[in-house]
Design a protein around this motif. Structure first.
Motif, PDB file in Angstrom:
ATOM      1  N   TYR A   1       0.835  -1.203   0.000  1.00 61.85           N
ATOM      2  CA  TYR A   1       0.000   0.000   0.000  1.00 61.85           C
ATOM      3  C   TYR A   1       0.869   1.253   0.000  1.00 61.85           C
ATOM      4  N   GLU A   2       1.898   1.282   0.846  1.00 60.56           N
ATOM      5  CA  GLU A   2       2.768   2.461   0.912  1.00 60.56           C
ATOM      6  C   GLU A   2       3.519   2.671  -0.395  1.00 60.56           C
ATOM      7  N   SER A   3       3.911   1.584  -1.044  1.00 59.67           N
ATOM      8  CA  SER A   3       4.567   1.717  -2.354  1.00 59.67           C
ATOM      9  C   SER A   3       3.587   2.236  -3.397  1.00 59.67           C
ATOM     10  N   LEU A   4       2.338   1.774  -3.295  1.00 63.20           N
ATOM     11  CA  LEU A   4       1.328   2.174  -4.272  1.00 63.20           C
ATOM     12  C   LEU A   4       0.988   3.656  -4.180  1.00 63.20           C
ATOM     13  N   ILE A   5       0.857   4.183  -2.956  1.00 64.62           N
ATOM     14  CA  ILE A   5       0.437   5.584  -2.838  1.00 64.62           C
ATOM     15  C   ILE A   5       1.485   6.525  -3.435  1.00 64.62           C
ATOM     16  N   HIS A   6       2.761   6.158  -3.317  1.00 59.48           N
ATOM     17  CA  HIS A   6       3.808   7.016  -3.882  1.00 59.48           C
ATOM     18  C   HIS A   6       3.927   6.838  -5.398  1.00 59.48           C
ATOM     19  N   SER A   7       3.892   5.593  -5.853  1.00 53.09           N
ATOM     20  CA  SER A   7       4.014   5.360  -7.299  1.00 53.09           C
ATOM     21  C   SER A   7       2.768   5.852  -8.035  1.00 53.09           C
ATOM     22  N   ALA A   8       1.597   5.713  -7.423  1.00 55.97           N
ATOM     23  CA  ALA A   8       0.370   6.210  -8.057  1.00 55.97           C
ATOM     24  C   ALA A   8       0.391   7.733  -8.143  1.00 55.97           C
ATOM     25  N   SER A   9       0.919   8.383  -7.103  1.00 59.71           N
ATOM     26  CA  SER A   9       1.009   9.849  -7.109  1.00 59.71           C
ATOM     27  C   SER A   9       1.928  10.328  -8.215  1.00 59.71           C
ATOM     28  N   ARG A  10       3.051   9.653  -8.397  1.00 59.38           N
ATOM     29  CA  ARG A  10       3.978  10.039  -9.468  1.00 59.38           C
ATOM     30  C   ARG A  10       3.367   9.755 -10.848  1.00 59.38           C
TER      31      ARG A  10
ATOM     32  N   THR B   1      -2.399  21.791  -3.291  1.00 59.99           N
ATOM     33  CA  THR B   1      -2.860  20.660  -2.488  1.00 59.99           C
ATOM     34  C   THR B   1      -2.368  20.782  -1.051  1.00 59.99           C
ATOM     35  N   GLY B   2      -2.960  19.986  -0.171  1.00 64.61           N
ATOM     36  CA  GLY B   2      -2.697  20.107   1.261  1.00 64.61           C
ATOM     37  C   GLY B   2      -1.461  19.386   1.746  1.00 64.61           C
ATOM     38  N   HIS B   3      -1.365  19.241   3.049  1.00 63.06           N
ATOM     39  CA  HIS B   3      -0.165  18.753   3.722  1.00 63.06           C
ATOM     40  C   HIS B   3       0.206  17.337   3.304  1.00 63.06           C
ATOM     41  N   GLY B   4       1.487  17.152   2.993  1.00 60.91           N
ATOM     42  CA  GLY B   4       2.038  15.816   2.816  1.00 60.91           C
ATOM     43  C   GLY B   4       1.916  15.209   1.444  1.00 60.91           C
ATOM     44  N   ASN B   5       0.978  15.668   0.627  1.00 64.31           N
ATOM     45  CA  ASN B   5       0.730  15.020  -0.655  1.00 64.31           C
ATOM     46  C   ASN B   5       1.628  15.563  -1.762  1.00 64.31           C
ATOM     47  N   PHE B   6       1.812  14.746  -2.796  1.00 59.56           N
ATOM     48  CA  PHE B   6       2.460  15.244  -3.999  1.00 59.56           C
ATOM     49  C   PHE B   6       1.544  16.288  -4.647  1.00 59.56           C
ATOM     50  N   GLY B   7       2.120  17.120  -5.510  1.00 56.76           N
ATOM     51  CA  GLY B   7       1.425  18.294  -5.998  1.00 56.76           C
ATOM     52  C   GLY B   7       0.121  18.048  -6.720  1.00 56.76           C
ATOM     53  N   ALA B   8      -0.078  16.886  -7.309  1.00 58.00           N
ATOM     54  CA  ALA B   8      -1.264  16.643  -8.132  1.00 58.00           C
ATOM     55  C   ALA B   8      -2.305  15.775  -7.434  1.00 58.00           C
TER      56      ALA B   8
ATOM     57  N   TRP C   1      -5.055  15.197  -4.143  1.00 58.09           N
ATOM     58  CA  TRP C   1      -5.799  15.733  -2.996  1.00 58.09           C
ATOM     59  C   TRP C   1      -5.557  14.882  -1.755  1.00 58.09           C
ATOM     60  N   GLY C   2      -5.528  13.563  -1.957  1.00 55.69           N
ATOM     61  CA  GLY C   2      -5.299  12.659  -0.834  1.00 55.69           C
ATOM     62  C   GLY C   2      -4.771  11.325  -1.332  1.00 55.69           C
ATOM     63  N   TRP C   3      -3.675  10.853  -0.747  1.00 57.74           N
ATOM     64  CA  TRP C   3      -3.084   9.581  -1.179  1.00 57.74           C
ATOM     65  C   TRP C   3      -4.080   8.432  -1.069  1.00 57.74           C
TER      66      TRP C   3
ATOM     67  N   ILE D   1      -7.334   8.453  -1.001  1.00 56.61           N
ATOM     68  CA  ILE D   1      -8.443   8.557  -1.948  1.00 56.61           C
ATOM     69  C   ILE D   1      -7.987   8.177  -3.351  1.00 56.61           C
ATOM     70  N   LEU D   2      -6.782   8.566  -3.717  1.00 61.70           N
ATOM     71  CA  LEU D   2      -6.255   8.234  -5.046  1.00 61.70           C
ATOM     72  C   LEU D   2      -6.190   6.725  -5.234  1.00 61.70           C
ATOM     73  N   VAL D   3      -5.700   6.007  -4.223  1.00 62.36           N
ATOM     74  CA  VAL D   3      -5.526   4.563  -4.334  1.00 62.36           C
ATOM     75  C   VAL D   3      -6.855   3.821  -4.190  1.00 62.36           C
ATOM     76  N   LYS D   4      -7.707   4.289  -3.301  1.00 57.10           N
ATOM     77  CA  LYS D   4      -8.943   3.554  -3.019  1.00 57.10           C
ATOM     78  C   LYS D   4     -10.096   3.951  -3.933  1.00 57.10           C
ATOM     79  N   CYS D   5     -10.128   5.233  -4.357  1.00 60.28           N
ATOM     80  CA  CYS D   5     -11.266   5.718  -5.160  1.00 60.28           C
ATOM     81  C   CYS D   5     -10.894   6.064  -6.598  1.00 60.28           C
ATOM     82  N   GLY D   6      -9.602   6.280  -6.865  1.00 58.44           N
ATOM     83  CA  GLY D   6      -9.181   6.522  -8.237  1.00 58.44           C
ATOM     84  C   GLY D   6      -8.859   7.964  -8.561  1.00 58.44           C
ATOM     85  N   LEU D   7      -8.599   8.218  -9.833  1.00 59.98           N
ATOM     86  CA  LEU D   7      -8.114   9.513 -10.301  1.00 59.98           C
ATOM     87  C   LEU D   7      -9.142  10.635 -10.160  1.00 59.98           C
ATOM     88  N   LYS D   8     -10.402  10.358 -10.437  1.00 58.23           N
ATOM     89  CA  LYS D   8     -11.404  11.425 -10.479  1.00 58.23           C
ATOM     90  C   LYS D   8     -11.596  12.077  -9.123  1.00 58.23           C
ATOM     91  N   ALA D   9     -11.567  11.284  -8.054  1.00 59.55           N
ATOM     92  CA  ALA D   9     -11.766  11.832  -6.710  1.00 59.55           C
ATOM     93  C   ALA D   9     -10.458  12.171  -6.014  1.00 59.55           C
TER      94      ALA D   9
END
Length: 379
Positions: free
Chosen positions: A57-66, A111-118, A120-122, A124-132
């Motif tokens: 999961y931790e690898s996914l949130i960073h690679s998905a953000s990039r 964007t808010g604290h801790g996240n990569f620039g694109a 909103w939330g790590w 949400i990106l992994v669990k709900c996808g790109l749109k949310a």
């Protein structure tokens, strides 16, 4: 005999791509799915090794953000990276749509604290996808309305030894701070001073999420005249800023040209009203899920309509930064909607009572460090 303990060898930081982890974003739904099965990723999937599931999961949130950076710079949105401070030294990238800085209206996303620039939330990106979970829908809708978009990157404050920009949440190890972007506030201030403030856009709108709201309010505080002459509105999403110690002019501008969207349960929805805490009108967004980070996607249409109307109105300028008799550090009792010019000299003299008891310190102000207009701030 003393034996110097051997220093442990630092573990090499490895960045995995989504492809290497066996996942991809579905083209139509935007959901994160397995490449082999096509099934949507779920964190609580059956696993005998809970630690391995957490590491995945931790690898996914960073690679998905990039991966979102790759998408926004692709053939669809064609956003262009801009190095901050520049490519000759350790830097991070911000992103602009083609011709963004010369458009009539410019939207700045933060964007808010801790996240990569694109993102909103790590989670949400992994669990709900790109749109949310990402800023992609905001960018696409702004472009459709004819706005230029500038995406800031306030949380990538360090550079790893291999030259890759990182956030403090995505990387542990030796690093170099990015000049001008050591903190989110410094990053936003640097981009405002060097790029946004003097760009060709007639008016600017800020959209800031969570802790990023404080960076926008700081711009308003420290560069009040130029900010109010350039910025048409500030749209806050679950912002953590407050009006504590703000000057009356700052609070007055917030009431006239800013709005906050906050998440709440559907049963507790109420009409929009001005909040003394954030200094502007607050609109509530129905959200019965456990994820507060869904607020940006839930309020997007209403926020964009508000921003559109504020662009038509234009910047709210001509507001006096301070009222007579107001403290340099703000006056919590001052009425931000009124400017009383009837104060007499005797009223001003009353404020000087007890001056003999004040201990003064040496003035260290250097006039050579100020610009011709007297502004020191981030200059």
């Amino acid at each position: 005999m003393f034996i110097r303990p051997k220093k442990p060898q630092q573990e090499l930081h490895v960045r995995h791509t989504l492809d290497e982890l066996g996942y991809e974003f579905d083209v139509e739904s935007g959901a994160l799915v397995s490449k082999s099965t096509g099934e949507k990723y779920t964190y609580d999937q059956p696993s005998a090794d809970k630690m391995r599931c957490k590491e995945t999961y931790e690898s996914l949130i960073h690679s998905a953000s990039r991966e979102v950076y790759k998408i926004i710079t692709g053939d669809d949105l064609r956003m262009q990276p801009i190095a901050v401070p520049d490519v000759t030294q350790p830097h991070c990238n911000i992103y602009a749509t083609p011709g963004a800085l010369s458009k009539k209206h410019l939207v700045v996303l933060i964007t808010g604290h801790g996240n990569f620039g694109a993102v909103w939330g790590w989670n949400i990106l992994v669990k709900c996808g790109l749109k949310a979970g990402s800023v992609i829908e905001y960018i696409r809708n702004c472009v459709e309305r004819g706005f230029g978009v500038l995406l800031l990157n306030p949380n990538e404050n360090i550079v790893a030894p291999d030259g890759c920009a990182e956030t403090f949440n995505s990387y542990i190890g030796r690093s170099i701070p990015i000049s001008g972007s050591e903190t989110p506030n410094e990053h936003v201030g640097h981009v405002w001073r060097t790029i946004i403030r003097d760009c060709d856009a007639q008016s600017v709108a800020f959209v800031s999420h969570s802790s990023a709201g404080t960076t926008v309010v700081d711009l308003l505080r420290y560069d009040f005249a130029r900010f109010t002459n350039k910025v048409a509105c500030a749209a806050f999403i679950d912002s953590t800023h407050s009006t504590f110690m703000l000057k009356s002019g700052t609070v007055s501008w917030l009431r006239q040209a800013a709005k906050q969207w906050e998440t709440t349960s559907a049963s507790q929805l109420a009409d929009a009203e001005v909040s003394d805490r954030v200094g502007c009108s607050v609109a509530q967004v129905a959200n019965d899920s456990d994820f507060r980070e869904l607020t940006p996607s839930l309020c997007m249409d209403e926020l964009l309509d508000y921003m559109d109307s504020r662009f038509k109105h234009g910047p709210v300028s001509g507001i006096p930064e301070m009222q007579p008799n107001e403290s340099l550090y703000g006056n919590a009792t001052a009425d931000p909607d009124a400017f009383d010019s009837s104060s007499s000299d005797s009223d001003l003299n009353d404020n000087l009572n007890g001056l003999d008891d004040v201990q003064f310190v040496q003035n260290t102000y250097n006039p050579k460090a100020a610009n011709e207009d007297g502004y020191v701030g981030w200059d």
